[in-house]
Design a protein around this motif. Structure first.
Motif, PDB file in Angstrom:
ATOM      1  N   VAL A 297       3.915 -11.835  18.595  1.00  0.00           N
ATOM      2  CA  VAL A 297       5.115 -11.823  19.434  1.00  0.00           C
ATOM      3  C   VAL A 297       4.962 -10.809  20.572  1.00  0.00           C
ATOM      4  CG1 VAL A 297       7.634 -11.578  19.439  1.00  0.00           C
ATOM      5  CG2 VAL A 297       6.482 -12.283  17.336  1.00  0.00           C
TER       6      VAL A 297
ATOM      7  N   ASN B 223       6.084 -13.018   5.060  1.00  0.00           N
ATOM      8  CA  ASN B 223       5.008 -12.283   5.733  1.00  0.00           C
ATOM      9  C   ASN B 223       3.718 -13.103   5.775  1.00  0.00           C
ATOM     10  OD1 ASN B 223       6.530 -10.079   6.378  1.00  0.00           O
ATOM     11  ND2 ASN B 223       5.929  -8.868   4.610  1.00  0.00           N
TER      12      ASN B 223
ATOM     13  N   MET C 186      10.744 -16.598  13.791  1.00  0.00           N
ATOM     14  CA  MET C 186      10.040 -15.452  13.181  1.00  0.00           C
ATOM     15  C   MET C 186      10.475 -15.220  11.732  1.00  0.00           C
ATOM     16  SD  MET C 186       9.939 -12.381  15.892  1.00  0.00           S
ATOM     17  CE  MET C 186      11.052 -12.721  17.215  1.00  0.00           C
ATOM     18  N   GLY C 187      11.578 -15.830  11.357  1.00  0.00           N
ATOM     19  CA  GLY C 187      12.079 -15.639   9.987  1.00  0.00           C
ATOM     20  C   GLY C 187      12.804 -14.321   9.799  1.00  0.00           C
ATOM     21  N   ILE C 188      13.228 -13.682  10.903  1.00  0.00           N
ATOM     22  CA  ILE C 188      13.991 -12.433  10.729  1.00  0.00           C
ATOM     23  C   ILE C 188      15.493 -12.693  10.811  1.00  0.00           C
ATOM     24  CG2 ILE C 188      12.125 -10.897  11.400  1.00  0.00           C
ATOM     25  CD1 ILE C 188      13.204 -10.595  14.095  1.00  0.00           C
TER      26      ILE C 188
ATOM     27  N   ASP D  55      12.076  -5.118  14.628  1.00  0.00           N
ATOM     28  CA  ASP D  55      11.758  -6.549  14.654  1.00  0.00           C
ATOM     29  C   ASP D  55      10.255  -6.749  14.838  1.00  0.00           C
ATOM     30  OD1 ASP D  55      14.374  -7.261  14.328  1.00  0.00           O
ATOM     31  OD2 ASP D  55      14.759  -7.676  16.438  1.00  0.00           O
TER      32      ASP D  55
ATOM     33  N   PRO E   2       0.814  -1.209   0.000  1.00  0.00           N
ATOM     34  CA  PRO E   2       0.000   0.000   0.000  1.00  0.00           C
ATOM     35  C   PRO E   2       0.857   1.274   0.000  1.00  0.00           C
ATOM     36  CG  PRO E   2       0.157  -0.898   2.220  1.00  0.00           C
ATOM     37  CD  PRO E   2       0.880  -1.849   1.326  1.00  0.00           C
TER      38      PRO E   2
ATOM     39  N   GLU F  90      10.242 -11.705   0.944  1.00  0.00           N
ATOM     40  CA  GLU F  90       9.726 -11.168   2.209  1.00  0.00           C
ATOM     41  C   GLU F  90       8.202 -11.303   2.230  1.00  0.00           C
ATOM     42  OE1 GLU F  90      10.769  -9.620   5.924  1.00  0.00           O
ATOM     43  OE2 GLU F  90      12.015 -10.476   4.354  1.00  0.00           O
TER      44      GLU F  90
ATOM     45  N   ARG G 276       8.500  -6.317  11.579  1.00  0.00           N
ATOM     46  CA  ARG G 276       8.673  -7.494  10.711  1.00  0.00           C
ATOM     47  C   ARG G 276       7.841  -8.667  11.201  1.00  0.00           C
ATOM     48  NH1 ARG G 276      14.759  -8.610   9.244  1.00  0.00           N
ATOM     49  NH2 ARG G 276      13.789  -9.838   7.620  1.00  0.00           N
ATOM     50  N   SER G 277       7.777  -8.826  12.537  1.00  0.00           N
ATOM     51  CA  SER G 277       6.988  -9.945  13.071  1.00  0.00           C
ATOM     52  C   SER G 277       5.504  -9.766  12.767  1.00  0.00           C
ATOM     53  CB  SER G 277       7.206 -10.071  14.585  1.00  0.00           C
ATOM     54  OG  SER G 277       6.488  -9.064  15.266  1.00  0.00           O
ATOM     55  N   MET G 278       5.083  -8.504  12.547  1.00  0.00           N
ATOM     56  CA  MET G 278       3.677  -8.251  12.217  1.00  0.00           C
ATOM     57  C   MET G 278       3.461  -8.218  10.703  1.00  0.00           C
ATOM     58  SD  MET G 278       2.480  -5.466  15.000  1.00  0.00           S
ATOM     59  CE  MET G 278       3.990  -4.674  15.444  1.00  0.00           C
ATOM     60  N   ALA G 279       4.437  -8.725   9.977  1.00  0.00           N
ATOM     61  CA  ALA G 279       4.362  -8.802   8.514  1.00  0.00           C
ATOM     62  C   ALA G 279       4.308  -7.414   7.871  1.00  0.00           C
ATOM     63  CB  ALA G 279       3.179  -9.656   8.062  1.00  0.00           C
ATOM     64  N   VAL G 280       4.926  -6.429   8.537  1.00  0.00           N
ATOM     65  CA  VAL G 280       5.012  -5.077   7.969  1.00  0.00           C
ATOM     66  C   VAL G 280       6.460  -4.855   7.534  1.00  0.00           C
ATOM     67  CG1 VAL G 280       4.771  -2.604   8.437  1.00  0.00           C
ATOM     68  CG2 VAL G 280       3.192  -4.232   9.497  1.00  0.00           C
TER      69      VAL G 280
ATOM     70  N   PRO H  18      -1.492  -3.819  14.031  1.00  0.00           N
ATOM     71  CA  PRO H  18      -1.314  -4.984  13.151  1.00  0.00           C
ATOM     72  C   PRO H  18      -2.516  -5.251  12.245  1.00  0.00           C
ATOM     73  CG  PRO H  18      -0.787  -5.547  15.423  1.00  0.00           C
ATOM     74  CD  PRO H  18      -1.424  -4.202  15.453  1.00  0.00           C
TER      75      PRO H  18
ATOM     76  N   GLU I 224      -2.600  -2.554   9.464  1.00  0.00           N
ATOM     77  CA  GLU I 224      -1.546  -2.802   8.478  1.00  0.00           C
ATOM     78  C   GLU I 224      -1.825  -4.046   7.645  1.00  0.00           C
ATOM     79  OE1 GLU I 224       1.019  -0.944   7.485  1.00  0.00           O
ATOM     80  OE2 GLU I 224       0.106   0.561   8.763  1.00  0.00           O
TER      81      GLU I 224
ATOM     82  N   ARG J 151       1.393   4.845   1.504  1.00  0.00           N
ATOM     83  CA  ARG J 151       0.960   5.473   2.761  1.00  0.00           C
ATOM     84  C   ARG J 151       1.165   6.993   2.708  1.00  0.00           C
ATOM     85  NH1 ARG J 151       3.381   0.555   4.197  1.00  0.00           N
ATOM     86  NH2 ARG J 151       2.106  -0.729   5.598  1.00  0.00           N
TER      87      ARG J 151
ATOM     88  N   ARG K 250       4.247 -15.510   8.476  1.00  0.00           N
ATOM     89  CA  ARG K 250       4.295 -14.817   9.780  1.00  0.00           C
ATOM     90  C   ARG K 250       2.906 -14.496  10.318  1.00  0.00           C
ATOM     91  NH1 ARG K 250       8.739 -11.052   7.612  1.00  0.00           N
ATOM     92  NH2 ARG K 250      10.637 -12.121   8.263  1.00  0.00           N
ATOM     93  N   LYS K 251       1.912 -14.532   9.445  1.00  0.00           N
ATOM     94  CA  LYS K 251       0.558 -14.204   9.917  1.00  0.00           C
ATOM     95  C   LYS K 251       0.044 -15.219  10.926  1.00  0.00           C
ATOM     96  CE  LYS K 251      -0.545 -11.190   6.134  1.00  0.00           C
ATOM     97  NZ  LYS K 251      -1.167 -10.978   4.843  1.00  0.00           N
TER      98      LYS K 251
END
Lengths: 267, 249
Positions: free
Chosen positions: B83, B75, B48-50, A136, A44, B71, A139-143, B103, B106, A46, B78-79
């Motif tokens: 965390v 993602n 987490m794949g980071i 982090d 998206p 990525e 990223r963990s929230m898929a952003v 979250p 987004e 922003r 990751r859904k």
């Protein structure tokens, strides 16, 4: 192996390591830039985040840029009048002030001011987000942090820098006019007519191109240094210092090459 | 639910994880324990794949987050995850309400009403009503953990990862966080993965305990099996003794 041979080996090792580290860092920064540019094209989009950054970088820098512009224009008028008086050419003071501001001092000084004010803030903000795990968390929230953090700052830098430069130049010319005409008794008509006669569109293009390139350097370096910030308060401190120093030096170096190229291409 | 298969990770010369394998079963809470610097948080980041391991892979609900090429693909996997970070990692510029709703906003695909409904439900369930408009710096660390928990829960993930949920907290706030985890697991029924070195307090939220040492899994079992273990390293760590096979570095 003798002591002197060992010393040579150690020095070579250290030199090799430094070269490798710098090459790696250089490669990473290009990769970072590539990922940021790529993220720009992925929805998206922003607009709200972009507006926030335009406010932070652009609006919040306006007063300081205007102030520096005013005094730069004023001091330029004094210096130009002094130098030109030696050749009996004080009539050209307006041209000298305007050309210096539009072609050189406007873009460069604005860039240095914005780097000092907003660039350091961006690096520190992203750096703190890095060490407090907020990146982090994104990223963990898929952003994608590139999309969410870097792209708005990068684009805002590209938009704000030419606009701030324009403000700097206009106010600088105003400052030069006030000092030249008001204090140094130069003729208002001569000041303005010589200025409009000497300044061409190519000079304005040159200033605009420079400010866009400086905006690009500002966004790239300040975001990258924040994103790759080291551990703790020392890490943020180091990243912020490196960000300001690297982007300031880069602006001045690139300015030389840009001036050389643009002078040949546009003239 | 989560399968860690022969994962190895090193930083320069230092081997952090060596051929680590473990299964995290759905609906249960698995606690990974071990001394500081043993690679617990690295393991969490691999899940987490980071971070990417040199060898092995992590599967979440049958899909490899390690082998996901983009990525975008990561993602999508990751859904499944939520965390709760050690410091809660709330966004300073957002209010408590906005942090919780973040979250979902987004992720997209939800109306404003749906976001409001879910956020308000969590705000009420976790007693955050009077702090909803506060910013993270204005609330205590215990409250921040609650906000972090609400943020992790809002997308209704299958798994929630807890990175040292009690480190640095006083015993009362620490207990409050354990109660929060228990309460949320009863209500939301997620699979939990807890990273901790707070023993034996963490056992109250654990169905299974895994201990990492020397870059490997050295013991696993129920909390009772863990406490009854004959492994001298487990016993030394459990009782916090300085003398024994584990050397403090």
């Amino acid at each position: 192996m003798s002591v002197s041979q060992m010393s040579v080996v150690r020095s070579t090792e250290q030199l090799g390591k430094a070269v490798l580290d710098h090459t790696e860092s250089w490669g990473r920064s290009w990769l970072f830039l590539f990922r940021t540019i790529l993220a720009f094209f992925v929805p998206p989009f922003r607009l709200r985040l972009l507006l926030i950054q335009l406010y932070q970088i652009g609006v919040n820098s306006t007063v300081v840029v205007a102030l520096i512009g005013l005094f730069t224009g004023a001091v330029l008028a004094v210096q130009a009048e002094y130098t030109l008086s030696k050749f009996g050419a004080t009539a050209f003071t307006g041209s000298a002030v305007a050309l210096s501001l539009i072609r050189e001092l406007g873009p460069v000084l604005t860039a240095l001011m914005v780097i000092g004010r907003a660039g350091s803030a961006i690096t520190a903000e992203i750096g703190i987000m890095r060490i407090t795990e907020q990146i982090d968390a994104l990223r963990s929230m898929a952003v994608d942090p590139m999309k969410y953090l870097m792209v708005p700052r990068f684009i805002a830098g590209l938009i704000a820098m030419p606009l701030l430069t324009a403000i700097f130049i206009c106010i600088g010319i105003g400052g030069g006019y006030v000092v030249g005409v008001g204090l140094l008794d130069l003729s208002s008509g001569t000041f303005l007519s010589q200025m409009t006669h000497a300044v061409g569109l190519v000079d304005v293009y040159s200033g605009i191109i420079k400010s866009i390139v400086f905006g690009f350097i500002f966004g790239w370096v300040s975001c990258y240094k924040g994103y790759t910030c080291g551990f703790g308060a020392v890490g943020v401190n180091k990243a912020t210092t490196q960000s300001v120093v690297t982007s300031s030096v880069a602006v001045l170096v690139v300015d030389y090459f840009l001036t050389s190229i643009l002078t040949r291409v546009l003239m | 639910m989560i399968s860690v298969r022969n994962v190895s990770k090193r930083f320069g010369e230092q081997v952090v994880l060596q051929d680590v394998s473990l299964e995290i079963e759905p609906g249960l809470t698995t606690t990974i324990v071990g001394p500081s610097g043993v690679g617990k948080s690295v393991l969490l980041k691999l899940i987490m794949g980071i971070m990417t391991p040199e060898k092995g892979e992590v599967l979440i609900d049958g899909e490899s987050i390690t082998r996901a090429r983009t990525e975008r693909e990561k993602n999508r996997i990751r859904k499944h995850l939520g965390v709760l970070f050690q410091s809660a990692a709330l966004f300073d510029s957002l209010s408590v309400y906005d942090n919780i709703a973040f979250p979902l906003i987004e992720r997209g695909g939800y109306t404003r009403e749906e976001v409001n409904e879910r956020a308000n439900k969590l705000i009420t369930a976790l007693s955050l009503r009077k702090h909803a408009q506060h910013f993270p710096e204005e609330i205590s660390i215990g409250l921040r953990k609650r906000v972090g928990m609400a943020r992790a829960l809002i997308t209704e993930p299958d798994v929630i990862l807890f990175d040292e949920p009690n480190t640095g907290l006083d015993p009362l706030v620490g207990q409050e966080v354990y109660d929060l985890i228990k309460h949320c697991q009863d209500d939301w029924n997620f699979t939990g993965v807890v990273i901790s070195h707070e023993l034996p307090e963490v056992f109250q939220v654990s169905d299974k305990v895994v201990m990492l040492l020397h870059a490997q899994v050295i013991a696993e079992g129920t909390p009772q099996e863990f406490m009854d273990s004959a492994n001298p390293e487990v016993q030394q760590f459990l009782h916090g003794r300085t003398d024994g096979p584990i050397k403090i570095q």
